[in-house]
Design a protein around this motif. Structure first.
Motif, PDB file in Angstrom:
ATOM      1  N   ILE A   1       0.835  -1.208   0.000  1.00 44.65           N
ATOM      2  CA  ILE A   1       0.000   0.000   0.000  1.00 44.65           C
ATOM      3  C   ILE A   1       0.865   1.251   0.000  1.00 44.65           C
ATOM      4  O   ILE A   1       0.624   2.205  -0.743  1.00 44.65           O
ATOM      5  N   PHE A   2       1.899   1.217   0.820  1.00 40.07           N
ATOM      6  CA  PHE A   2       2.788   2.363   0.966  1.00 40.07           C
ATOM      7  C   PHE A   2       3.457   2.701  -0.372  1.00 40.07           C
ATOM      8  O   PHE A   2       3.482   3.862  -0.803  1.00 40.07           O
ATOM      9  N   VAL A   3       4.010   1.661  -1.027  1.00 41.92           N
ATOM     10  CA  VAL A   3       4.694   1.879  -2.304  1.00 41.92           C
ATOM     11  C   VAL A   3       3.744   2.472  -3.335  1.00 41.92           C
ATOM     12  O   VAL A   3       4.059   3.459  -4.010  1.00 41.92           O
ATOM     13  N   THR A   4       2.539   1.887  -3.424  1.00 45.05           N
ATOM     14  CA  THR A   4       1.578   2.373  -4.422  1.00 45.05           C
ATOM     15  C   THR A   4       1.193   3.826  -4.135  1.00 45.05           C
ATOM     16  O   THR A   4       1.237   4.677  -5.036  1.00 45.05           O
ATOM     17  N   ALA A   5       0.821   4.107  -2.877  1.00 45.50           N
ATOM     18  CA  ALA A   5       0.365   5.462  -2.538  1.00 45.50           C
ATOM     19  C   ALA A   5       1.470   6.481  -2.795  1.00 45.50           C
ATOM     20  O   ALA A   5       1.221   7.562  -3.348  1.00 45.50           O
ATOM     21  N   CYS A   6       2.718   6.126  -2.406  1.00 45.15           N
ATOM     22  CA  CYS A   6       3.831   7.055  -2.603  1.00 45.15           C
ATOM     23  C   CYS A   6       4.080   7.308  -4.085  1.00 45.15           C
ATOM     24  O   CYS A   6       4.315   8.449  -4.496  1.00 45.15           O
TER      25      CYS A   6
ATOM     26  N   VAL B   1       1.969   7.049  -6.516  1.00 42.00           N
ATOM     27  CA  VAL B   1       0.871   7.860  -7.053  1.00 42.00           C
ATOM     28  C   VAL B   1       1.109   9.327  -6.707  1.00 42.00           C
ATOM     29  O   VAL B   1       1.012  10.213  -7.566  1.00 42.00           O
ATOM     30  N   PHE B   2       1.473   9.571  -5.448  1.00 41.65           N
ATOM     31  CA  PHE B   2       1.732  10.949  -5.007  1.00 41.65           C
ATOM     32  C   PHE B   2       2.832  11.581  -5.838  1.00 41.65           C
ATOM     33  O   PHE B   2       2.708  12.694  -6.357  1.00 41.65           O
ATOM     34  N   LEU B   3       3.931  10.836  -5.993  1.00 44.92           N
ATOM     35  CA  LEU B   3       5.115  11.349  -6.680  1.00 44.92           C
ATOM     36  C   LEU B   3       4.825  11.660  -8.146  1.00 44.92           C
ATOM     37  O   LEU B   3       5.130  12.761  -8.641  1.00 44.92           O
TER      38      LEU B   3
ATOM     39  N   SER C   1      -3.713  10.313  -3.563  1.00 47.19           N
ATOM     40  CA  SER C   1      -3.310   9.305  -2.573  1.00 47.19           C
ATOM     41  C   SER C   1      -4.485   8.952  -1.674  1.00 47.19           C
ATOM     42  O   SER C   1      -4.718   7.788  -1.356  1.00 47.19           O
ATOM     43  N   LEU C   2      -5.259   9.997  -1.279  1.00 47.22           N
ATOM     44  CA  LEU C   2      -6.430   9.763  -0.433  1.00 47.22           C
ATOM     45  C   LEU C   2      -7.428   8.843  -1.124  1.00 47.22           C
ATOM     46  O   LEU C   2      -7.955   7.903  -0.523  1.00 47.22           O
TER      47      LEU C   2
END
Lengths: 478, 478
Positions: A149-154, A156-158, B79-80
């Motif tokens: 989850i962390f890798v995906t969310a980061c 996406v953010f980046l 991200s949200l």
């Protein structure tokens, strides 16, 4: 109409009949009046407004049939996609994602070929790049176990941050703004959606094929069915702007010197002419947008693929500088104190000569742009304009001025002119409008010369054909 | 760096050692040279260009941190949504259509609150209207038996045509352009897609709920996290444009009369100042777009919901007319013939007085817009400017002119001034730059007065507070 008249009669009769009993008239009349007012309101506000709105709406299409054609094309493209969706064999071929084909058509179909091409290319390239990246990120995420989850969310953010930021870089924005948005969309969908949908490759392939189908329908319809080229529109816009400048210039100077033989037309029409240049003042945005779209277009008409569209932006800028001069010519027209006839006569001829030489150049520029030809008589016309400027400057030199302190004003002796005209004592205040006009005309001539150079550059870059038919008998070398 | 030096030394030694055998030198040197050229090429084209590009990109963010904030917000919103998508309970609640939430965020999230609001409202309303219509058409189509395909295709064509056409109507386009696109999209998807998907109502409800979720995330983030208001930006833009006009006006006139005490700054800086007004010339598009977005925004700062944003467009138009005057002031600066010092001195003081009175008004306008207050000293400043105009006109009246035919030029007698200065014979040609400057300054004053009226109207419409602290000692009634 008839009912209204009747109501009017009725009211009239009542007020005559009951002329003495004052209380009855207003109550009876008021309800009638409210009814009439309501009727009038409905008629005025709803019917009239609707009629006006419909008329305006109709005029938009009547003035520019290309817009109606575009609407018809959008309808056709969507109907085609719908039919495509109904055909089971094709439907099975591309999977249940035909929705993406509809979406592509709706979003990508623009009125000009350049805009449609630009969006198509952006959409396809961005989808492929973002899809590949999304799959890669998804793979990395699945490999990283708990941190998925962390890798995906980061990521996406980046990527969302980077792509959004890139939309603020002007050179990038002008070409790939839409691509950046599609990139964010596809990347998010693939990398996040991949968590749920296991058949990631299948989904990617399906989506790509539907997008290609939608894109192809758009391109075929936009190019082969009454194409509207951004390039041609820009070309025409610049040409028309030259004519507008010429009309306004002629109109202004003729109006100022009231050369009756020049402005025998209606007053309203003359005023319209004087205002025509105003749309040149604010054409920068349109020109830049069109030049950006035009470079996506394939060869068409007399324009090849690498037509120097950016040069039109430069010509537009040079033209706008002329328009600024024209805008200030209105100063001279609105002066409270009119210049004495004597001064007007002194400069009238030279000014008219200069303005007509200038507007001739503008018309020639419009014509050579229209026919994409090099002008053989441009040198001659420029020479003509420059000698008109010289003449005007000579005319200026024959007007002497003298600075006096106010208290010594009486001492100045005005002698009679030898030709016989009485020289009327004047001060600079009175000749100011003419002086300003002269000054602006001379500056305008200089700016027109810059414009000529810009158009010359365009003619060289785009390799306009040499002018053959329109030749002025041998005196173009003067 | 070290390797480059070594290579240089190596080449040097070779060329010394093999100085006699001429054929060896060029071949050996050439390969080196090609290597060095390639290295230089890579360094110059790739490294330097990249560095320049990165520096420019960095500067975009450094100049306007709001842009960086916007990018961060987009990243956060996406991200949200991703996290939202990961949470199974929520996921089950809105069905598998969470894709629509991602799409909504990507498409709807704009840098200003107004733009985001406008897109959100457009998207929600258009989706609901088009969805309802689509379901209705789908129902009619299913009732019509064999003609089902025909009914659907025709309705798609008809609605797509109408919605596309409506995007050409200016008053509609400025508010509902995005809505029209979403309308076409949703209507096509529902009416065509309905043919396949049986659970039409479910789909509609799911899609609506995901769109609402996406919309809510966008609105919450855009409003509560460092909001960027289109209204405030427009307000600031107009204020800064006033200051730019004032700077340029001061700079131009000071530069022309070379008042050393005024322009002790660097040459480069002065030139920059003179050019500052240029961005006012082309601000029309930005102002109109921002005014359109600002009316979607709720009350914020000192602006309430119905703040008269359209008045800013009017102020902008009035300001642009001043900018056109300033654009033409450059004519006077670039004249080949400079006006004689005598004339410059005659007008210098009055011109400087007028220009400083004018720029004072512009600065006061900027200040009162900044502080959303009514000005108590504006009447006084306008009076001041008008008396400066009067003074300049008086100065004009003391300069006498005389029209002569060229051959009689010698007859004119220039008498010695009683004050003692010799009156130098001059002609209109020489004073033309000054005359033009004077004329433009007077016109500029008139245009500034129109601008003052436009700002006054804004102050009344928006109910700016009465100025209390900044009062000029009782003489504002003069």
């Amino acid at each position: 109409m008839a009912s209204k008249e009747e109501a009017g009669k009725l009211e009239w009769r009542i007020s005559v009949d009951n002329g003495t009993t004052e209380r009855l008239v207003p109550t009876s009349g008021r309800s009638k009046r409210i009814f009439l007012w309501l009727k009038g309101f409905v008629k005025k506000v709803i019917v009239e407004r609707m009629t006006k709105f419909m008329r305006n709406t109709w005029r938009i299409g009547a003035d520019d049939p290309a817009k109606v054609v575009h609407c018809l094309k959008v309808g056709l493209a969507l109907s085609l996609v719908s039919i495509f969706y109904y055909m089971r064999p094709l439907y099975d071929g591309v999977g249940g994602n035909a929705m993406w084909a509809i979406m592509t058509v709706v979003v990508v179909f623009e009125s000009t070929v350049g805009a449609t091409f630009s969006k198509c290319v952006n959409r396809v390239v961005a989808t492929i790049v973002a899809g590949t990246l999304g799959i890669a990120v998804h793979w990395v995420a699945t490999q990283s176990g708990k941190a998925e989850i962390f890798v995906t969310a980061c990521s996406v953010f980046l990527f969302a941050f980077t792509a959004t930021y890139s939309r603020f870089v002007p050179s990038f924005k002008s070409r790939f703004d839409y691509g950046a948005m599609i990139f964010i969309l596809t990347f998010s969908l693939v990398s996040v959606g991949g968590y749920r949908v296991d058949k990631l490759f299948d989904m990617a392939q399906q989506r790509a094929s539907t997008i290609v189908i939608g894109t192809c329908i758009c391109i075929v319809i936009t190019v082969f069915l009454c194409p509207i080229w951004a390039g041609s529109q820009l070309h025409r816009l610049v040409q028309h702007n030259f004519l507008k400048l010429a009309d306004s210039l002629d109109g202004c100077v003729a109006e100022y010197f009231k050369m009756k033989d020049m402005s025998t037309n209606e007053d309203e029409e003359t005023k319209m002419k004087l205002q025509r240049f105003k749309c040149v003042l604010n054409s920068k945005g349109t020109e830049e947008a069109m030049a950006n779209l035009a470079r996506w277009e394939p060869a068409h008409g007399s324009f090849n693929f690498r037509h120097p569209w950016q040069q039109y932006v430069k010509i537009g800028a040079a033209m706008r500088r002329c328009a600024y001069c024209l805008e200030n010519l209105s100063i001279c027209m609105n002066y409270e104190t009119e210049a004495p006839d004597q001064v007007k006569n002194h400069f009238g001829e030279a000014c008219m000569k200069l303005s007509s030489a200038s507007s001739k150049i503008l018309r020639e520029l419009a014509d050579l742009i229209k026919n994409t030809r090099k002008s053989s008589k441009m040198d001659y016309l420029v020479f003509d304009m420059n000698s008109a400027v010289q003449e005007l400057q000579e005319a200026l030199k024959t007007v002497s001025i003298k600075t006096n302190k106010p208290e010594e004003e009486e001492d100045v002796k005005y002698e009679e002119d030898k030709v016989g005209d009485r020289t009327i004592p004047m001060n600079l205040h009175e000749v100011l409008p003419v002086a300003t006009l002269v000054s602006l005309l001379i500056e305008n001539a200089a700016r027109i010369q810059t414009t000529v150079e810009a158009v010359d550059e365009l003619a060289n870059l785009a390799e306009f054909k040499q002018d053959s038919k329109k030749k002025i008998g041998g005196n173009n070398a003067t």
